[in-house]
Design an enzyme around this catalytic site. Structure first.
Site, short mmCIF file in Angstrom:
data_model
loop_
_atom_site.label_atom_id
_atom_site.label_comp_id
_atom_site.label_asym_id
_atom_site.label_seq_id
_atom_site.Cartn_x
_atom_site.Cartn_y
_atom_site.Cartn_z
N ASP A 283 -20.77 -14.89 21.84
CA ASP A 283 -19.96 -14.08 20.93
C ASP A 283 -20.05 -12.63 21.41
O ASP A 283 -20.72 -11.79 20.80
CB ASP A 283 -20.49 -14.21 19.50
CG ASP A 283 -19.62 -13.50 18.47
OD1 ASP A 283 -18.56 -12.95 18.86
OD2 ASP A 283 -20.00 -13.46 17.28
N CYS B 282 0.84 -1.20 0.00
CA CYS B 282 0.00 0.00 0.00
C CYS B 282 0.88 1.25 0.00
O CYS B 282 1.75 1.39 0.86
CB CYS B 282 -0.92 0.00 1.22
SG CYS B 282 -1.92 1.50 1.37
N CYS C 75 -13.49 -11.62 19.81
CA CYS C 75 -12.68 -10.69 19.00
C CYS C 75 -11.58 -10.06 19.85
O CYS C 75 -10.87 -9.16 19.37
CB CYS C 75 -13.57 -9.61 18.39
SG CYS C 75 -14.46 -8.62 19.62
N GLN D 22 -20.68 -9.31 9.76
CA GLN D 22 -19.23 -9.46 9.68
C GLN D 22 -18.68 -8.89 8.37
O GLN D 22 -19.26 -9.10 7.31
CB GLN D 22 -18.84 -10.94 9.79
CG GLN D 22 -19.08 -11.54 11.17
CD GLN D 22 -17.98 -11.21 12.16
OE1 GLN D 22 -17.14 -10.34 11.91
NE2 GLN D 22 -17.99 -11.88 13.30
#
Length: 463
Positions: free
Chosen positions: A389, A78, A416, A291
């Protein structure tokens, strides 16, 4: 008590060997056991650093030159990687990233979770074949520079916008639409919001893309409810981009860096676009949690099904169910599934998604998981399998206590945040569960984030 003197001084230079990475992706070197965090440095590298800040128990340094490079070091593809804060690991080979994420999970499970790692199987991180252009949602801040609009992501540790035409981890379709909308808005004299002055109108452009369906949604996040040249801008977008099925305006009047405000209105087209994960179809609204990497989401949910070991006879509770993504996957194999989520709009989406797929054995309730599930238990309701979750803060203590009291045969924990996951696993293990398998999944290539899915079984039961 005498103040302990740090073994390094600000603005001095040191030759160091890097031995680890922080969870934010900075290299870690130590001088007399004193850690120094240095961006763009990798384990097993040697180099010269300049110390730029000294704190009580650690310091920050700047990499001046490398004497010996890691085998995993690559040139970041990038062109704005050094300035942009969106990615942290592009200078590491993809295999190196996967190894780092596995090691990160192992370290926190051992250090925070106090797990016996000789008994816990942590699998290699499940990565992508092509780890680029995966994000199906772009949330791009808009600013002004030299009279024109800029659209891009924030520079590291600032709110200065780096103008860019494409992001290598975004779906290219999103990049194209964002640039087109920026140009259209510029053409009609639309002013960008200035967060310092709390003036201007256009705060963010958000684009959602259905990978399987090809459908797109455009969301204008604005400071006020008015919309100059609305019809002309809508016609300009829809005439050139027939894949756009929904155009929405969200109004955020507050002086805040939170993206969305409370009011959302459909300007054109449908309230939802659609996408599929595996065989399950989902309706996605502007505010839906869905997601951002659908390819890896399928990998994650397949693993959740595997760990749940459903035969068709089980009752399953899905805590923090969102719009029902995991619930509906589980419902394909379970006797029944009960989902709970604090956001009312998400529960409405979950019910709609169940109906959309003809799934009748999934029920959903609005409320805090730590309130609703204990109440279900008091009423005599139990589950054979519980799936959690949670958000980054992890599970609430009341929910963990209810899981321990309810004693489901299996708990599937999707996380996460490895740190709060480790904390919660320690509590569950102390309460009678055994951590059997841990699977890191690379949902966010080139960033330091890692999703983890864990299988726990009640001690004394046959796995």
């Amino acid at each position: 008590m005498a103040k302990i003197q740090a073994p390094v001084n600000k603005n001095e230079y040191y030759d160091v060997t890097f031995e680890d990475l922080t969870h934010e992706g900075a290299g870690v070197a130590k001088i007399d056991g004193f850690p120094i965090f240095v961006e763009n440095a990798l384990p097993d590298e040697r180099g010269k650093i300049k110390v730029i800040k000294v704190k009580k128990g650690f310091a920050f340094g700047k990499l001046i030159e490398l004497h010996e490079e890691s085998k995993h070091r690559i040139e970041a593809p990038c062109p704005i990687y050094a300035q942009c804060g969106g990615c942290q690991l592009q200078h590491i080979s993809y295999q190196g990233q996967l190894d780092f994420k596995k090691k990160q999970v192992e370290q926190v499970l051992s250090r925070i979770g106090k797990l016996d790692m000789t008994k816990v199987k942590v699998h290699d991180t499940l990565g992508m074949t092509e780890p680029w252009n995966y994000r199906n949602k772009a949330q791009v801040p808009i600013g002004e520079r030299e009279g024109g609009l800029v659209a891009g992501f924030y520079q590291k540790r600032s709110h200065d916008i780096i103008d860019m035409e494409r992001c290598l981890i975004q779906q290219s379709e999103n990049d194209e639409i964002v640039q087109a909308i920026k140009n259209i808005c510029e053409q009609y004299g639309i002013r960008a919001y200035n967060e310092e002055k709390h003036k201007g109108w256009l705060r963010h452009i958000m684009v959602r893309y259905g990978l399987v369906t090809g459908e797109m949604m455009v969301v204008f996040v604005t400071k006020t409810a008015d919309f100059q040249h609305k019809q002309a801008i809508i016609e300009n977008i829809t005439s050139k981009y027939p894949q756009v099925k929904s155009i929405v305006q969200n109004i955020n009047t507050k002086r805040t860096n939170v993206i969305f405000g409370d009011e959302t209105n459909v300007l054109w087209g449908e309230e939802y676009i659609y996408d599929k994960i595996g065989d399950v179809k989902f309706a996605i609204s502007a505010r839906s949690f869905y997601q951002v990497n659908p390819e890896q989401t399928k990998v994650l949910y397949d693993k959740a099904l595997e760990y749940a070991q459903l035969t068709g006879e089980e009752s399953v509770i899905d805590a923090y169910c969102g719009i029902g993504t995991i619930s509906l996957f589980l419902a394909q194999k379970a006797k029944n599934v009960f989902g709970v989520e604090i956001v009312p709009e998400a529960i409405e989406d979950a019910k709609r998604n169940a109906e959309l797929n003809g799934i009748t054995n999934a029920d959903f309730a609005v409320g805090e998981a730590e309130v609703v599930i204990p109440e279900w238990y008091k009423q005599g309701n139990k589950a054979d399998v519980i799936v959690v979750d949670p958000p980054r803060k992890g599970c609430d203590e009341a929910l963990l206590k209810t899981i321990l009291a309810m004693k489901p045969k299996r708990v599937v924990y999707v996380s996460c945040n490895p740190g709060t996951l480790a904390r919660d696993l320690h509590i569950l293990e102390q309460g009678g569960y055994e951590t059997v398998e841990v699977q890191p999944v690379d949902m966010f290539p080139h960033t330091t984030h890692v999703e983890v899915i864990v299988k726990l079984v009640l001690k004394g039961t046959v796995d």
